[in-house]
Write a protein that holds these residues in place. Structure first.
Motif, mmCIF file in Angstrom:
data_model
loop_
_atom_site.group_PDB
_atom_site.id
_atom_site.type_symbol
_atom_site.label_atom_id
_atom_site.label_comp_id
_atom_site.label_asym_id
_atom_site.label_seq_id
_atom_site.Cartn_x
_atom_site.Cartn_y
_atom_site.Cartn_z
ATOM 1 N N SER A 36 0.130 4.392 10.401
ATOM 2 C CA SER A 36 1.232 5.216 10.328
ATOM 3 C C SER A 36 2.204 4.637 9.087
ATOM 4 O O SER A 36 3.192 5.214 8.909
ATOM 5 C CB SER A 36 1.893 5.059 11.272
ATOM 6 O OG SER A 36 2.253 3.570 11.882
ATOM 7 N N GLY A 37 1.613 3.744 8.322
ATOM 8 C CA GLY A 37 2.372 3.567 7.152
ATOM 9 C C GLY A 37 3.162 2.265 7.082
ATOM 10 O O GLY A 37 4.042 1.973 6.331
ATOM 11 N N LYS A 38 2.875 1.324 8.452
ATOM 12 C CA LYS A 38 3.695 -0.083 8.436
ATOM 13 C C LYS A 38 3.721 -0.863 7.212
ATOM 14 O O LYS A 38 4.418 -1.403 6.450
ATOM 15 C CB LYS A 38 3.289 -0.639 9.743
ATOM 16 C CG LYS A 38 3.554 0.087 10.908
ATOM 17 C CD LYS A 38 2.799 -0.663 12.032
ATOM 18 C CE LYS A 38 1.324 -0.816 12.264
ATOM 19 N NZ LYS A 38 0.769 0.337 12.464
ATOM 20 N N SER A 39 2.370 -1.019 6.710
ATOM 21 C CA SER A 39 1.990 -1.954 5.594
ATOM 22 C C SER A 39 2.479 -1.205 4.357
ATOM 23 O O SER A 39 2.789 -1.965 3.345
ATOM 24 C CB SER A 39 0.235 -1.923 5.502
ATOM 25 O OG SER A 39 -0.146 -2.710 6.550
ATOM 26 N N ASN A 40 2.518 -0.060 4.306
ATOM 27 C CA ASN A 40 2.952 0.789 3.024
ATOM 28 C C ASN A 40 4.458 0.444 2.808
ATOM 29 O O ASN A 40 4.700 0.333 1.584
ATOM 30 C CB ASN A 40 2.884 2.287 2.970
ATOM 31 C CG ASN A 40 1.235 2.756 3.196
ATOM 32 O OD1 ASN A 40 0.557 1.937 2.625
ATOM 33 N ND2 ASN A 40 1.042 3.957 3.394
ATOM 34 N N ILE A 41 5.251 0.229 3.811
ATOM 35 C CA ILE A 41 6.606 -0.112 3.657
ATOM 36 C C ILE A 41 6.747 -1.423 2.868
ATOM 37 O O ILE A 41 7.375 -1.531 2.068
ATOM 38 C CB ILE A 41 7.483 -0.109 5.002
ATOM 39 C CG1 ILE A 41 7.533 1.357 5.636
ATOM 40 C CG2 ILE A 41 8.715 -0.739 5.065
ATOM 41 C CD1 ILE A 41 7.940 1.142 6.945
ATOM 42 N N LEU A 42 5.774 -2.586 3.700
ATOM 43 C CA LEU A 42 6.012 -3.655 2.930
ATOM 44 C C LEU A 42 5.393 -3.891 1.425
ATOM 45 O O LEU A 42 6.207 -4.316 0.717
ATOM 46 C CB LEU A 42 5.148 -4.714 3.799
ATOM 47 C CG LEU A 42 5.596 -4.906 5.325
ATOM 48 C CD1 LEU A 42 4.609 -5.543 6.170
ATOM 49 C CD2 LEU A 42 7.031 -5.214 5.413
ATOM 50 N N GLN A 43 4.468 -2.971 1.434
ATOM 51 C CA GLN A 43 3.917 -2.876 -0.342
ATOM 52 C C GLN A 43 4.816 -2.426 -0.977
ATOM 53 O O GLN A 43 5.164 -3.080 -2.125
ATOM 54 C CB GLN A 43 2.629 -2.102 -0.315
ATOM 55 C CG GLN A 43 1.336 -2.817 0.398
ATOM 56 C CD GLN A 43 0.182 -2.020 0.402
ATOM 57 O OE1 GLN A 43 0.157 -0.873 0.197
ATOM 58 N NE2 GLN A 43 -1.132 -2.680 0.503
ATOM 59 N N PHE A 44 5.664 -1.271 -0.549
ATOM 60 C CA PHE A 44 6.685 -0.757 -1.348
ATOM 61 C C PHE A 44 7.775 -1.761 -1.648
ATOM 62 O O PHE A 44 7.970 -2.061 -3.065
ATOM 63 C CB PHE A 44 7.406 0.374 -0.745
ATOM 64 C CG PHE A 44 8.390 0.893 -1.501
ATOM 65 C CD1 PHE A 44 8.193 1.926 -2.708
ATOM 66 C CD2 PHE A 44 9.787 0.380 -1.327
ATOM 67 C CE1 PHE A 44 9.295 2.546 -3.437
ATOM 68 C CE2 PHE A 44 10.843 1.176 -2.211
ATOM 69 C CZ PHE A 44 10.481 1.958 -3.112
ATOM 70 N N PHE A 45 8.172 -2.719 -0.994
ATOM 71 C CA PHE A 45 9.427 -3.472 -0.849
ATOM 72 C C PHE A 45 8.797 -4.529 -1.793
ATOM 73 O O PHE A 45 9.456 -5.167 -2.870
ATOM 74 C CB PHE A 45 10.075 -3.930 0.326
ATOM 75 C CG PHE A 45 11.002 -2.671 0.863
ATOM 76 C CD1 PHE A 45 11.893 -2.495 -0.154
ATOM 77 C CD2 PHE A 45 10.679 -2.236 1.975
ATOM 78 C CE1 PHE A 45 12.774 -1.469 0.399
ATOM 79 C CE2 PHE A 45 11.414 -1.334 2.227
ATOM 80 C CZ PHE A 45 12.749 -0.545 1.498
#
Length: 108
Positions: A36-45
């Motif tokens: 659902s994108g949880k890791s994508n948020i962390l990778q972005f930041f």
């Protein structure tokens, strides 16, 4: 300056509407289904903090950084209270419907 909302758009699983974290705190917890994108948020930041000084070095072609196929650049979206920047109440009332400023920052 108090951040009201923090968002990410056009990055990995996030489209141009993006995803928003309302009233981020000192500690934030991401809960969601698999993929659902949880890791994508962390990778972005993580990428944003590593390349904050010079966004021209944002990693455009790496495997870990596959952008949306919509052809748009990743964006950081920040909403803050306007009165944290503008101290003149008449200016606030004449230029803003609400006491909020939203910035969409194109990272490439």
């Amino acid at each position: 300056m108090e951040i009201q909302d923090l968002g990410v758009a056009n990055f990995k699983s996030f489209d141009s509407d993006g995803i928003f974290i309302e009233k981020p705190g000192t500690i934030n917890l991401f809960i969601g289904k698999n993929n659902s994108g949880k890791s994508n948020i962390l990778q972005f930041f993580r990428l944003f903090s590593e390349h904050f000084e010079d966004s021209r070095n944002w990693p455009k072609g790496s495997i870990e950084n596959q952008f949306r196929r919509n052809g748009k650049n990743p964006e950081l979206i920040v909403t803050i209270k306007a009165d944290s920047l503008i101290k003149d109440p008449p200016v606030l009332k004449s230029h803003f419907k609400e006491n909020l400023l939203t910035f969409r920052i194109d990272l490439i």
